[in-house]
Design a protein around this motif. Structure first.
Motif, short mmCIF file in Angstrom:
data_model
loop_
_atom_site.label_atom_id
_atom_site.label_comp_id
_atom_site.label_asym_id
_atom_site.label_seq_id
_atom_site.Cartn_x
_atom_site.Cartn_y
_atom_site.Cartn_z
N VAL A 138 0.86 -1.17 0.00
CA VAL A 138 0.00 0.00 0.00
C VAL A 138 0.90 1.22 0.00
O VAL A 138 1.66 1.44 0.94
CB VAL A 138 -0.91 0.01 1.25
N ASN A 139 0.84 2.01 -1.08
CA ASN A 139 1.57 3.27 -1.17
C ASN A 139 0.55 4.40 -1.13
O ASN A 139 -0.35 4.44 -1.96
CB ASN A 139 2.36 3.35 -2.48
N LEU A 140 0.70 5.28 -0.17
CA LEU A 140 -0.25 6.37 0.00
C LEU A 140 0.29 7.66 -0.59
O LEU A 140 1.44 8.03 -0.32
CB LEU A 140 -0.55 6.57 1.48
N ASN A 141 -0.52 8.36 -1.37
CA ASN A 141 -0.14 9.67 -1.89
C ASN A 141 -0.08 10.69 -0.77
O ASN A 141 0.78 11.56 -0.75
CB ASN A 141 -1.12 10.13 -2.97
N LYS A 142 -1.02 10.56 0.16
CA LYS A 142 -1.05 11.46 1.31
C LYS A 142 -0.88 10.60 2.57
O LYS A 142 -1.67 9.71 2.83
CB LYS A 142 -2.40 12.19 1.36
N PRO A 143 0.18 10.84 3.35
CA PRO A 143 0.40 10.02 4.54
C PRO A 143 -0.78 10.05 5.51
O PRO A 143 -1.51 11.04 5.58
CB PRO A 143 1.64 10.64 5.19
N VAL A 144 -0.94 8.97 6.24
CA VAL A 144 -1.98 8.83 7.25
C VAL A 144 -1.31 8.91 8.62
O VAL A 144 -0.27 8.29 8.84
CB VAL A 144 -2.71 7.47 7.08
N LYS A 145 -1.92 9.67 9.52
CA LYS A 145 -1.39 9.76 10.89
C LYS A 145 -2.12 8.73 11.76
O LYS A 145 -3.34 8.77 11.85
CB LYS A 145 -1.62 11.15 11.47
N THR A 146 -1.36 7.85 12.38
CA THR A 146 -1.94 6.85 13.26
C THR A 146 -0.86 6.21 14.12
O THR A 146 0.33 6.29 13.80
CB THR A 146 -2.67 5.76 12.45
N ARG A 147 -1.29 5.58 15.17
CA ARG A 147 -0.41 4.74 15.98
C ARG A 147 -0.66 3.26 15.68
O ARG A 147 0.23 2.44 15.82
CB ARG A 147 -0.66 5.02 17.47
N TYR A 148 -1.90 2.94 15.26
CA TYR A 148 -2.30 1.55 15.08
C TYR A 148 -2.72 1.28 13.63
O TYR A 148 -3.55 2.00 13.07
CB TYR A 148 -3.49 1.21 15.99
N VAL A 149 -2.16 0.23 13.05
CA VAL A 149 -2.50 -0.21 11.69
C VAL A 149 -3.07 -1.61 11.78
O VAL A 149 -2.50 -2.48 12.45
CB VAL A 149 -1.26 -0.19 10.77
N LEU A 150 -4.20 -1.83 11.10
CA LEU A 150 -4.84 -3.15 11.09
C LEU A 150 -4.74 -3.76 9.69
O LEU A 150 -5.17 -3.16 8.72
CB LEU A 150 -6.33 -3.01 11.46
N VAL A 151 -4.17 -4.95 9.62
CA VAL A 151 -4.24 -5.77 8.41
C VAL A 151 -5.43 -6.69 8.64
O VAL A 151 -5.37 -7.62 9.45
CB VAL A 151 -2.93 -6.56 8.15
N HIS A 152 -6.55 -6.38 7.98
CA HIS A 152 -7.85 -6.98 8.26
C HIS A 152 -8.18 -8.03 7.21
O HIS A 152 -8.28 -7.72 6.03
CB HIS A 152 -8.90 -5.87 8.28
N ILE A 153 -8.38 -9.26 7.64
CA ILE A 153 -8.70 -10.39 6.76
C ILE A 153 -10.17 -10.75 6.93
O ILE A 153 -10.64 -10.92 8.06
CB ILE A 153 -7.83 -11.61 7.09
N THR A 154 -10.89 -10.87 5.80
CA THR A 154 -12.31 -11.24 5.88
C THR A 154 -12.61 -12.60 5.26
O THR A 154 -13.61 -13.21 5.59
CB THR A 154 -13.19 -10.19 5.18
N LYS A 155 -11.75 -13.09 4.36
CA LYS A 155 -11.93 -14.43 3.79
C LYS A 155 -10.58 -15.13 3.72
O LYS A 155 -9.56 -14.52 3.38
CB LYS A 155 -12.54 -14.35 2.39
N LEU A 156 -10.62 -16.42 4.01
CA LEU A 156 -9.41 -17.24 4.09
C LEU A 156 -9.23 -18.09 2.84
O LEU A 156 -10.21 -18.48 2.21
CB LEU A 156 -9.50 -18.15 5.32
N PRO A 157 -8.00 -18.47 2.53
CA PRO A 157 -7.77 -19.38 1.42
C PRO A 157 -8.00 -20.82 1.86
O PRO A 157 -7.92 -21.14 3.05
CB PRO A 157 -6.30 -19.15 1.08
#
Length: 175
Positions: A138-157
């Motif tokens: 994920v490359n962001l054009n505009k940086p995001v300010k945060t302390r916490y990042v979630l890699v969120h999975i909704t479906k499994l292989p």
């Protein structure tokens, strides 16, 4: 000489924005399994998602019959990994190595968040929800300010006949 000056001049004014210095990796201070509606499934493997070793992984439990975590009500919000950067940082890139065939998105908590635990706690969308291969960048054009990042999975292989399991080998965050 004039020709050389013109060539040099045209290279510096070609309409591109000046190159920024490359993003620097941000140290992850803590890793937690995202399991908002029930107890976590990954147990002791959670730290593997950000240990610097892509040969180790956090893995979900095995779910039967349905790729959306067994279609179980207590798993309706999926799972994943929350990384804690220790303090609010400007994020410009996230890289994830993971099991192929997962449906995944990257979300960020509000800068003021502390101990986010539900999907509502991650209102900043950093990527769209989609089936990714083994690598997500994920490359962001505009940086995001945060302390916490979630890699969120909704479906499994699929792991085998009528069984599903997912996982993340490595998460890296850059600012």
């Amino acid at each position: 000489m004039d020709k050389d000056d013109d060539t040099h001049h045209s290279q510096s004014t070609d309409g591109e924005t000046p190159k920024k210095s490359p993003p620097k990796q941000i140290r992850i201070t803590n890793v937690a399994e995202f399991s908002p509606l029930t107890s976590p499934t990954g147990g002791r493997s959670v730290p593997n998602a950000a240990d610097g070793d892509p040969s180790t992984a956090w893995t979900t439990g095995r779910f039967d019959n349905f790729p959306n975590f067994g279609n179980l009500g207590q798993r309706a919000d999926g799972s994943g990994i929350v990384v804690d950067l220790g303090s609010v940082k400007k994020i410009s890139r996230v890289e994830v190595q993971m099991y192929a065939g997962q449906t995944v998105e990257v979300l960020a908590a509000a800068p003021s968040a502390s101990s986010p635990a539900s999907l509502q706690d991650f209102p900043q969308r950093m990527s769209k929800l989609k089936d990714e291969g083994k690598r997500l960048r994920v490359n962001l054009n505009k940086p995001v300010k945060t302390r916490y990042v979630l890699v969120h999975i909704t479906k499994l292989p699929p792991e085998g006949p009528n069984s599903y399991r997912g996982g993340i080998y490595e998460i890296k965050v850059f600012g």
